[in-house]
Design a protein around this motif. Structure first.
Motif, PDB file in Angstrom:
ATOM      1  N   GLY A   1      38.506  44.629  35.369  1.00  0.00           N
ATOM      2  CA  GLY A   1      39.658  43.753  35.193  1.00  0.00           C
ATOM      3  C   GLY A   1      40.938  44.535  35.112  1.00  0.00           C
ATOM      4  N   SER A   2      42.030  43.813  34.954  1.00  0.00           N
ATOM      5  CA  SER A   2      43.422  44.299  34.872  1.00  0.00           C
ATOM      6  C   SER A   2      44.103  44.300  36.225  1.00  0.00           C
ATOM      7  CB  SER A   2      43.564  45.707  34.270  1.00  0.00           C
ATOM      8  OG  SER A   2      43.019  45.776  32.984  1.00  0.00           O
ATOM      9  N   ALA A   3      43.339  44.186  37.293  1.00  0.00           N
ATOM     10  CA  ALA A   3      43.887  44.160  38.654  1.00  0.00           C
ATOM     11  C   ALA A   3      42.750  43.667  39.558  1.00  0.00           C
ATOM     12  CB  ALA A   3      44.349  45.557  39.055  1.00  0.00           C
ATOM     13  N   PRO A   4      43.087  43.303  40.806  1.00  0.00           N
ATOM     14  CA  PRO A   4      42.030  42.780  41.689  1.00  0.00           C
ATOM     15  C   PRO A   4      41.001  43.855  42.046  1.00  0.00           C
ATOM     16  CG  PRO A   4      44.238  42.455  42.643  1.00  0.00           C
ATOM     17  CD  PRO A   4      44.416  43.294  41.429  1.00  0.00           C
ATOM     18  N   LEU A   5      39.724  43.505  41.949  1.00  0.00           N
ATOM     19  CA  LEU A   5      38.665  44.431  42.348  1.00  0.00           C
ATOM     20  C   LEU A   5      38.390  44.200  43.836  1.00  0.00           C
ATOM     21  CD1 LEU A   5      36.487  46.497  41.341  1.00  0.00           C
ATOM     22  CD2 LEU A   5      34.919  44.555  41.199  1.00  0.00           C
TER      23      LEU A   5
ATOM     24  N   GLU B   1      33.676  40.218  36.679  1.00  0.00           N
ATOM     25  CA  GLU B   1      35.131  40.300  36.854  1.00  0.00           C
ATOM     26  C   GLU B   1      35.780  39.344  35.881  1.00  0.00           C
ATOM     27  OE1 GLU B   1      37.024  40.760  40.780  1.00  0.00           O
ATOM     28  OE2 GLU B   1      35.015  40.359  41.546  1.00  0.00           O
ATOM     29  N   ARG B   2      36.865  39.827  35.315  1.00  0.00           N
ATOM     30  CA  ARG B   2      37.605  38.969  34.391  1.00  0.00           C
ATOM     31  C   ARG B   2      39.082  39.212  34.536  1.00  0.00           C
ATOM     32  NH1 ARG B   2      40.614  41.856  32.479  1.00  0.00           N
ATOM     33  NH2 ARG B   2      40.348  43.599  31.141  1.00  0.00           N
ATOM     34  N   TYR B   3      39.863  38.203  34.116  1.00  0.00           N
ATOM     35  CA  TYR B   3      41.314  38.217  34.338  1.00  0.00           C
ATOM     36  C   TYR B   3      42.041  38.014  33.011  1.00  0.00           C
ATOM     37  CZ  TYR B   3      45.719  35.712  35.138  1.00  0.00           C
ATOM     38  OH  TYR B   3      47.022  35.278  35.083  1.00  0.00           O
ATOM     39  N   GLY B   4      43.139  38.713  32.856  1.00  0.00           N
ATOM     40  CA  GLY B   4      43.927  38.505  31.643  1.00  0.00           C
ATOM     41  C   GLY B   4      45.332  39.028  31.801  1.00  0.00           C
ATOM     42  N   MET B   5      46.066  38.924  30.718  1.00  0.00           N
ATOM     43  CA  MET B   5      47.444  39.434  30.653  1.00  0.00           C
ATOM     44  C   MET B   5      47.706  39.872  29.229  1.00  0.00           C
ATOM     45  SD  MET B   5      49.811  36.580  32.527  1.00  0.00           S
ATOM     46  CE  MET B   5      51.274  37.612  32.605  1.00  0.00           C
ATOM     47  N   SER B   6      48.691  40.727  29.065  1.00  0.00           N
ATOM     48  CA  SER B   6      49.078  41.100  27.712  1.00  0.00           C
ATOM     49  C   SER B   6      49.418  39.844  26.901  1.00  0.00           C
ATOM     50  CB  SER B   6      50.316  41.994  27.729  1.00  0.00           C
ATOM     51  OG  SER B   6      50.084  43.100  28.569  1.00  0.00           O
ATOM     52  N   GLU B   7      50.049  38.870  27.560  1.00  0.00           N
ATOM     53  CA  GLU B   7      50.530  37.680  26.859  1.00  0.00           C
ATOM     54  C   GLU B   7      49.414  36.702  26.504  1.00  0.00           C
ATOM     55  OE1 GLU B   7      51.807  39.065  29.522  1.00  0.00           O
ATOM     56  OE2 GLU B   7      53.987  38.894  29.621  1.00  0.00           O
TER      57      GLU B   7
ATOM     58  N   TRP C   1      36.263  36.788  42.879  1.00  0.00           N
ATOM     59  CA  TRP C   1      36.513  35.634  42.003  1.00  0.00           C
ATOM     60  C   TRP C   1      36.355  36.079  40.545  1.00  0.00           C
ATOM     61  CZ3 TRP C   1      37.319  30.433  43.821  1.00  0.00           C
ATOM     62  CH2 TRP C   1      37.327  30.332  45.230  1.00  0.00           C
ATOM     63  N   VAL C   2      37.207  35.489  39.670  1.00  0.00           N
ATOM     64  CA  VAL C   2      37.210  35.940  38.274  1.00  0.00           C
ATOM     65  C   VAL C   2      36.587  34.929  37.310  1.00  0.00           C
ATOM     66  CG1 VAL C   2      39.133  37.559  38.525  1.00  0.00           C
ATOM     67  CG2 VAL C   2      39.598  35.151  37.993  1.00  0.00           C
ATOM     68  N   GLY C   3      35.953  33.893  37.870  1.00  0.00           N
ATOM     69  CA  GLY C   3      35.131  33.035  37.026  1.00  0.00           C
ATOM     70  C   GLY C   3      35.848  31.894  36.348  1.00  0.00           C
TER      71      GLY C   3
ATOM     72  N   GLY D   1      52.634  33.489  36.161  1.00  0.00           N
ATOM     73  CA  GLY D   1      53.277  34.255  37.233  1.00  0.00           C
ATOM     74  C   GLY D   1      52.277  34.686  38.292  1.00  0.00           C
ATOM     75  N   ASP D   2      51.010  34.332  38.089  1.00  0.00           N
ATOM     76  CA  ASP D   2      49.995  34.620  39.107  1.00  0.00           C
ATOM     77  C   ASP D   2      49.714  33.353  39.893  1.00  0.00           C
ATOM     78  OD1 ASP D   2      49.208  37.414  38.632  1.00  0.00           O
ATOM     79  OD2 ASP D   2      48.663  36.678  36.660  1.00  0.00           O
ATOM     80  N   VAL D   3      49.375  33.533  41.164  1.00  0.00           N
ATOM     81  CA  VAL D   3      48.951  32.388  41.962  1.00  0.00           C
ATOM     82  C   VAL D   3      47.451  32.496  42.214  1.00  0.00           C
ATOM     83  CG1 VAL D   3      51.172  31.789  43.003  1.00  0.00           C
ATOM     84  CG2 VAL D   3      49.784  33.548  44.045  1.00  0.00           C
TER      85      VAL D   3
ATOM     86  N   GLY E   1      47.343  36.477  43.977  1.00  0.00           N
ATOM     87  CA  GLY E   1      48.402  37.491  43.889  1.00  0.00           C
ATOM     88  C   GLY E   1      49.414  37.077  42.848  1.00  0.00           C
ATOM     89  N   ARG E   2      50.541  37.745  42.871  1.00  0.00           N
ATOM     90  CA  ARG E   2      51.586  37.380  41.928  1.00  0.00           C
ATOM     91  C   ARG E   2      52.693  36.630  42.655  1.00  0.00           C
ATOM     92  NH1 ARG E   2      51.542  38.564  36.848  1.00  0.00           N
ATOM     93  NH2 ARG E   2      53.650  37.760  36.739  1.00  0.00           N
ATOM     94  N   ALA E   3      53.356  35.727  41.928  1.00  0.00           N
ATOM     95  CA  ALA E   3      54.435  34.965  42.534  1.00  0.00           C
ATOM     96  C   ALA E   3      55.596  35.898  42.897  1.00  0.00           C
ATOM     97  CB  ALA E   3      54.901  33.871  41.578  1.00  0.00           C
TER      98      ALA E   3
ATOM     99  N   ILE F   1      54.494  45.142  39.754  1.00  0.00           N
ATOM    100  CA  ILE F   1      53.572  45.994  40.507  1.00  0.00           C
ATOM    101  C   ILE F   1      52.400  46.316  39.602  1.00  0.00           C
ATOM    102  CG2 ILE F   1      53.374  48.277  41.614  1.00  0.00           C
ATOM    103  CD1 ILE F   1      56.506  48.076  41.997  1.00  0.00           C
ATOM    104  N   LYS F   2      51.175  46.349  40.165  1.00  0.00           N
ATOM    105  CA  LYS F   2      50.002  46.788  39.405  1.00  0.00           C
ATOM    106  C   LYS F   2      49.482  48.052  40.042  1.00  0.00           C
ATOM    107  CE  LYS F   2      48.673  44.806  35.779  1.00  0.00           C
ATOM    108  NZ  LYS F   2      47.642  44.802  34.735  1.00  0.00           N
ATOM    109  N   SER F   3      49.578  49.159  39.344  1.00  0.00           N
ATOM    110  CA  SER F   3      49.156  50.433  39.916  1.00  0.00           C
ATOM    111  C   SER F   3      48.174  51.083  38.955  1.00  0.00           C
ATOM    112  CB  SER F   3      50.391  51.309  40.124  1.00  0.00           C
ATOM    113  OG  SER F   3      50.057  52.466  40.842  1.00  0.00           O
TER     114      SER F   3
ATOM    115  N   PHE G   1      47.995  49.465  35.617  1.00  0.00           N
ATOM    116  CA  PHE G   1      49.215  49.425  34.805  1.00  0.00           C
ATOM    117  C   PHE G   1      50.214  48.458  35.433  1.00  0.00           C
ATOM    118  CE2 PHE G   1      47.948  53.839  33.503  1.00  0.00           C
ATOM    119  CZ  PHE G   1      47.930  53.628  32.124  1.00  0.00           C
ATOM    120  N   ARG G   2      50.858  47.685  34.566  1.00  0.00           N
ATOM    121  CA  ARG G   2      51.877  46.736  35.032  1.00  0.00           C
ATOM    122  C   ARG G   2      53.228  47.441  35.008  1.00  0.00           C
ATOM    123  NH1 ARG G   2      52.064  41.080  31.748  1.00  0.00           N
ATOM    124  NH2 ARG G   2      54.308  40.728  31.718  1.00  0.00           N
ATOM    125  N   ILE G   3      53.913  47.429  36.132  1.00  0.00           N
ATOM    126  CA  ILE G   3      55.161  48.191  36.270  1.00  0.00           C
ATOM    127  C   ILE G   3      56.220  47.270  36.868  1.00  0.00           C
ATOM    128  CG2 ILE G   3      56.238  50.175  37.444  1.00  0.00           C
ATOM    129  CD1 ILE G   3      53.290  51.340  37.590  1.00  0.00           C
TER     130      ILE G   3
END
Ligand code: MCA
Ligand code: AMP
Length: 466
Positions: free
Chosen positions: A248-252, A270-276, A293-295, A354-356, A369-371, A376-378, A381-383
């Motif tokens: 997780g943290s970015a697309p696999l 696979e799982r999806y999240g955000m700091s918020e 797919w993240v379930g 902010g994700d689609v 992806g992101r709107a 940027i996800k590198s 890390f979110r940048i």
């Protein structure tokens, strides 16, 4: 057992004297952690919030747990944060003390020592679950990082929801080598083992060899880690005996998912999240795992898809909409930023990620992806493009700058800066960003151009740079 308790040791199980955490050179039992962290609690208990230098060490574990025991808000400071970023975090958070090395830039804060062998058995009352546990700094599209306020109850709910989705118990040994200043490494990776009673092996750097040698049951990694694992076939095969490999943290990438399955005999979770929001979507230990797919929403979380006009988007597995979430794991707003906080919620109280995404008939989610192209996800890390542009513009050789994330086989996206200026040295500019912000935010490539693409109104056309 108090489900809203965030004294992670309140739910300790099993043998208190056996190894609970291995990190760096240190091994700690639950009773070591409780004794030494309570001693930290005694030293910080009169503060409201303190900065913790989040190195991957036993001292960080004790500092964080000590603050949680005392009910003091933790502000994790990335160890490689540069001058501007660190100054912002310390000033914006109002941290009153510094827990961590003294040879660092402590922003003039008084230093509270963390001693591995100190012990206290004082007992502290559990603070209310709505009180803040962490202020985590995370990048937006523009401006300096914002402080995400995470409550004790949200953190506890987030861990408990994943324990349910992954059948995560005290029988597990968690392995990861992720930084301890983001939700992934800190909340899941450090508090998760303490709260579920599982053992933790922190590998330092998350290398394939270190993962292979750790002998765990539950492995956490960002896609860059898994992509490096599958390139080291022996290490990958050594993970065959694990119970779950979680990404997780970015697309696999689908190719990495498939290769992991071939080499280890098991499909990753696979799982999806955000700091918020902490983790909101995941595939389950007993459910379908579908590449890309993240379930499903985890317990206590709901999601919906909306189009730009606010109308519902059908769950047909194809229609793309803006992903909105609500539930027990959400943050309480951005510190000192009522404007940004208000902008993040709809009028009927859903958080706009902010994700689609698309959702299929069974409720399975795929993140498309992101709107905005400005986040940027590198390497997971979110940048924020804006903060890197601002740092570049702070250098005298730069007149104009535009930063984008371009596809990268290892990092997912890499930070690329287009700059207009005089006598630009790529190396100097890269170094400048690494020392002002943090190392992972530095451009991996700098392209010096005559001018930036703009429309007739003079507005920058970033799409033309991608
Ligand atoms: C290179 N280095 C430099 C410079 N250039 N140092 C100083 N100045 C420079 N100009 C050094 C670095 O210090 C480092 O050294 C080494 O080069 C490699 O740096 P880098 O290329 O940035 O790292 P990497 O080895 O490629 O790291 C890949 C990684 C990392 C390990 C996968 O990206 C990572 O840890 N990602 C995890 C991010 C994460 O946890 N995200 C979670 C947020 P040295 O090696 O000596 O240190 S998302 C989240 O929390 C949500 C809720 C979620 O969904 O999970
Ligand atoms: P951060 O706040 O650093 O945790 O970054 C959150 C962002 O990471 C999300 O808004 C997504 O864009 C991205 N993200 C996290 N997990 C995934 C995933 N499994 N697949 C795709 N994107 C993800």
């Amino acid at each position: 057992m108090l489900l809203t308790s965030l004294n992670p040791l309140a739910v300790a199980r099993g043998d208190d004297d056996s190894e609970a955490i291995r990190i760096g050179e240190a091994t700690l039992s639950r009773s070591d952690i409780l004794g030494a962290a309570t001693s930290v609690a005694e030293r910080v208990s009169r503060a409201d919030r303190v900065a913790v230098l989040a190195t991957p060490t036993a001292k960080t574990v004790l500092a964080v747990v000590g603050c949680l025991i005392a009910g003091v808000v933790v502000v994790p400071v990335p160890p490689d944060s540069g001058r501007a970023e660190r100054e912002h975090i310390l000033r914006d958070s109002g941290a009153q003390a510094w827990l961590g090395d003294t040879d660092e830039d402590t922003g003039g804060l008084p230093v509270v020592p963390v001693r591995l062998h100190a012990r206290s058995w004082h007992s502290y009352p559990e603070p209310p679950s709505h009180s803040t546990a962490f202020i985590l700094y995370t990048s937006g599209t523009t401006g300096p990082p914002k402080g995400v306020l995470l409550s004790r109850g949200a953190v506890a709910a987030g861990i408990d929801a994943l324990a349910e989705a992954w059948n995560w118990t005290f029988r597990d040994t968690v392995v990861h080598g992720l930084p301890l200043f983001h939700v992934h490494g800190l909340v899941l990776g450090m508090l998760g083992p303490l709260r579920t009673g599982s053992r933790l092996v922190h590998t330092g750097k998350p290398t394939p060899e270190a993962y292979a040698a750790a002998g765990g049951t539950l492995y956490f990694g960002v896609p860059t880690v898994w992509s490096r694992v599958v390139q080291d076939e022996d290490s990958a095969r050594a993970l065959s005996g694990a119970r779950l490999l979680v990404s997780g943290s970015a697309p696999l990438p689908v190719s990495v998912f498939e290769r992991l399955r071939e080499l280890t005999g098991q499909a990753p979770i696979e799982r999806y999240g955000m700091s918020e929001t902490m983790l909101t979507l995941s595939t389950r230990f007993d459910g379908e795992r579908r590449p890309g797919w993240v379930g499903l929403p985890v317990r206590g979380v709901e999601t919906r898809l909306r189009d730009d006009s606010g109308a519902d988007v059908p769950h047909d597995g194809e229609s793309i909409g803006n992903l909105q979430v609500r539930g027990a794991t959400l943050f309480d707003g951005y510190l000192n930023r009522p404007d940004a906080t208000a902008d993040s919620w709809t009028d009927d109280d859903w958080f706009v990620t902010g994700d689609v995404a698309v959702v299929d008939e069974e409720g399975f989610h795929r993140i498309v992806g992101r709107a905005s192209t400005d986040l940027i996800k590198s390497g997971g890390f979110r940048i924020g493009a804006g903060e890197v542009e601002e740092a570049l513009l702070g250098h005298p050789s730069v007149r104009e700058a535009a930063v984008v994330g371009l596809p990268d086989a290892d990092l997912g996206q890499r930070v690329v800066a287009f700059v207009v200026g005089e006598e630009v040295s790529e190396q100097v500019l890269t170094e400048h960003v690494a020392t002002e912000l943090s190392v992972h935010k530095r451009p991996r490539e700098i392209r010096v151009v005559e001018s930036l693409p703009r429309n007739a109104m003079g507005k920058l056309q970033k799409k033309n740079l991608m």
